[in-house]
Scaffold this motif. Sequence first.
Motif, PDB file in Angstrom:
ATOM      1  N   ALA A  42       0.826  -1.213   0.000  1.00 27.85           N
ATOM      2  CA  ALA A  42       0.000   0.000   0.000  1.00 27.85           C
ATOM      3  C   ALA A  42       0.861   1.265   0.000  1.00 27.85           C
ATOM      4  CB  ALA A  42      -0.935  -0.005   1.199  1.00 27.85           C
ATOM      5  N   CYS A  43       1.962   1.239   0.716  1.00 28.61           N
ATOM      6  CA  CYS A  43       2.848   2.412   0.789  1.00 28.61           C
ATOM      7  C   CYS A  43       4.088   2.282  -0.093  1.00 28.61           C
ATOM      8  CB  CYS A  43       3.306   2.645   2.227  1.00 28.61           C
ATOM      9  SG  CYS A  43       1.964   3.104   3.342  1.00 28.61           S
ATOM     10  N   HIS A  44       4.487   1.048  -0.405  1.00 32.38           N
ATOM     11  CA  HIS A  44       5.767   0.834  -1.086  1.00 32.38           C
ATOM     12  C   HIS A  44       5.642   0.082  -2.417  1.00 32.38           C
ATOM     13  CE1 HIS A  44       8.119   2.391   2.225  1.00 32.38           C
ATOM     14  NE2 HIS A  44       7.457   1.617   3.076  1.00 32.38           N
ATOM     15  N   MET A  45       4.527   0.211  -3.099  1.00 33.13           N
ATOM     16  CA  MET A  45       4.349  -0.482  -4.370  1.00 33.13           C
ATOM     17  C   MET A  45       5.484  -0.117  -5.329  1.00 33.13           C
ATOM     18  SD  MET A  45       1.140  -0.515  -7.038  1.00 33.13           S
ATOM     19  CE  MET A  45       0.050  -1.336  -5.897  1.00 33.13           C
ATOM     20  N   GLY A  46       6.095  -1.125  -5.888  1.00 34.58           N
ATOM     21  CA  GLY A  46       7.166  -0.914  -6.856  1.00 34.58           C
ATOM     22  C   GLY A  46       8.417  -0.285  -6.268  1.00 34.58           C
ATOM     23  N   GLY A  47       8.565  -0.390  -4.953  1.00 40.63           N
ATOM     24  CA  GLY A  47       9.739   0.177  -4.303  1.00 40.63           C
ATOM     25  C   GLY A  47       9.636   1.661  -4.020  1.00 40.63           C
ATOM     26  N   TYR A 106      13.406 -10.214   0.640  1.00 40.54           N
ATOM     27  CA  TYR A 106      12.702  -9.851  -0.591  1.00 40.54           C
ATOM     28  C   TYR A 106      12.971  -8.395  -0.969  1.00 40.54           C
ATOM     29  CZ  TYR A 106       8.861  -8.633  -3.704  1.00 40.54           C
ATOM     30  OH  TYR A 106       8.126  -8.154  -4.766  1.00 40.54           O
ATOM     31  N   VAL A 107      12.865  -7.492  -0.003  1.00 40.45           N
ATOM     32  CA  VAL A 107      13.117  -6.065  -0.266  1.00 40.45           C
ATOM     33  C   VAL A 107      14.551  -5.863  -0.729  1.00 40.45           C
ATOM     34  CG1 VAL A 107      13.319  -3.789   0.829  1.00 40.45           C
ATOM     35  CG2 VAL A 107      11.293  -5.201   1.235  1.00 40.45           C
ATOM     36  N   LEU A 108      15.497  -6.495  -0.061  1.00 41.74           N
ATOM     37  CA  LEU A 108      16.901  -6.361  -0.458  1.00 41.74           C
ATOM     38  C   LEU A 108      17.128  -6.915  -1.857  1.00 41.74           C
ATOM     39  CD1 LEU A 108      19.768  -5.517   0.167  1.00 41.74           C
ATOM     40  CD2 LEU A 108      20.095  -7.726   1.314  1.00 41.74           C
ATOM     41  N   SER A 109      16.539  -8.053  -2.144  1.00 43.16           N
ATOM     42  CA  SER A 109      16.668  -8.653  -3.473  1.00 43.16           C
ATOM     43  C   SER A 109      16.128  -7.728  -4.555  1.00 43.16           C
ATOM     44  CB  SER A 109      15.927  -9.994  -3.500  1.00 43.16           C
ATOM     45  OG  SER A 109      15.889 -10.536  -4.795  1.00 43.16           O
ATOM     46  N   LYS A 110      14.954  -7.164  -4.323  1.00 45.54           N
ATOM     47  CA  LYS A 110      14.342  -6.253  -5.297  1.00 45.54           C
ATOM     48  C   LYS A 110      15.162  -4.968  -5.420  1.00 45.54           C
ATOM     49  CE  LYS A 110      10.799  -6.812  -7.068  1.00 45.54           C
ATOM     50  NZ  LYS A 110      10.478  -7.311  -8.397  1.00 45.54           N
ATOM     51  N   ALA A 111      15.663  -4.459  -4.295  1.00 50.68           N
ATOM     52  CA  ALA A 111      16.469  -3.230  -4.327  1.00 50.68           C
ATOM     53  C   ALA A 111      17.754  -3.446  -5.134  1.00 50.68           C
ATOM     54  CB  ALA A 111      16.799  -2.784  -2.910  1.00 50.68           C
TER      55      ALA A 111
END
Length: 115
Positions: A42-47, A106-111
């Motif tokens: 909701a707040c971080h869609m697509g990073g 997951y966040v680190l991987s996407k970043a």
Amino acid sequence: MKKLFAFLVVAVTLLGFAIQPPALADANLASGSQVFAANCNACHMGGKNVIMANKTLSKADLAKYLKGFSDDAQAAIAYQVTNGKNAMPAFKGRLTPTQIEDVSAYVLSKAEKGW
């Protein structure tokens, strides 16, 4: 020749046990993706960050705003998820430690991939 081959097999096997995989491999990225979709999207869609646009989930911003990111990136993300800060709520008690580990990985991987 057989002794050399046997030695190589043993050496490769021992090397495989000696080298530890990175922390990201331990976390379940598929589970992290689900946790992110249910709790963070909701707040971080697509990073992105809809509350504070300059504080995205890009690797550069994570490094800039998260204490300890350069020492242990996943632990710094997990700390933020667990404890929250400013407009970000704490997820301690809402998510299990395993879910926090998974979503942090997951966040680190996407970043690292640029979202």
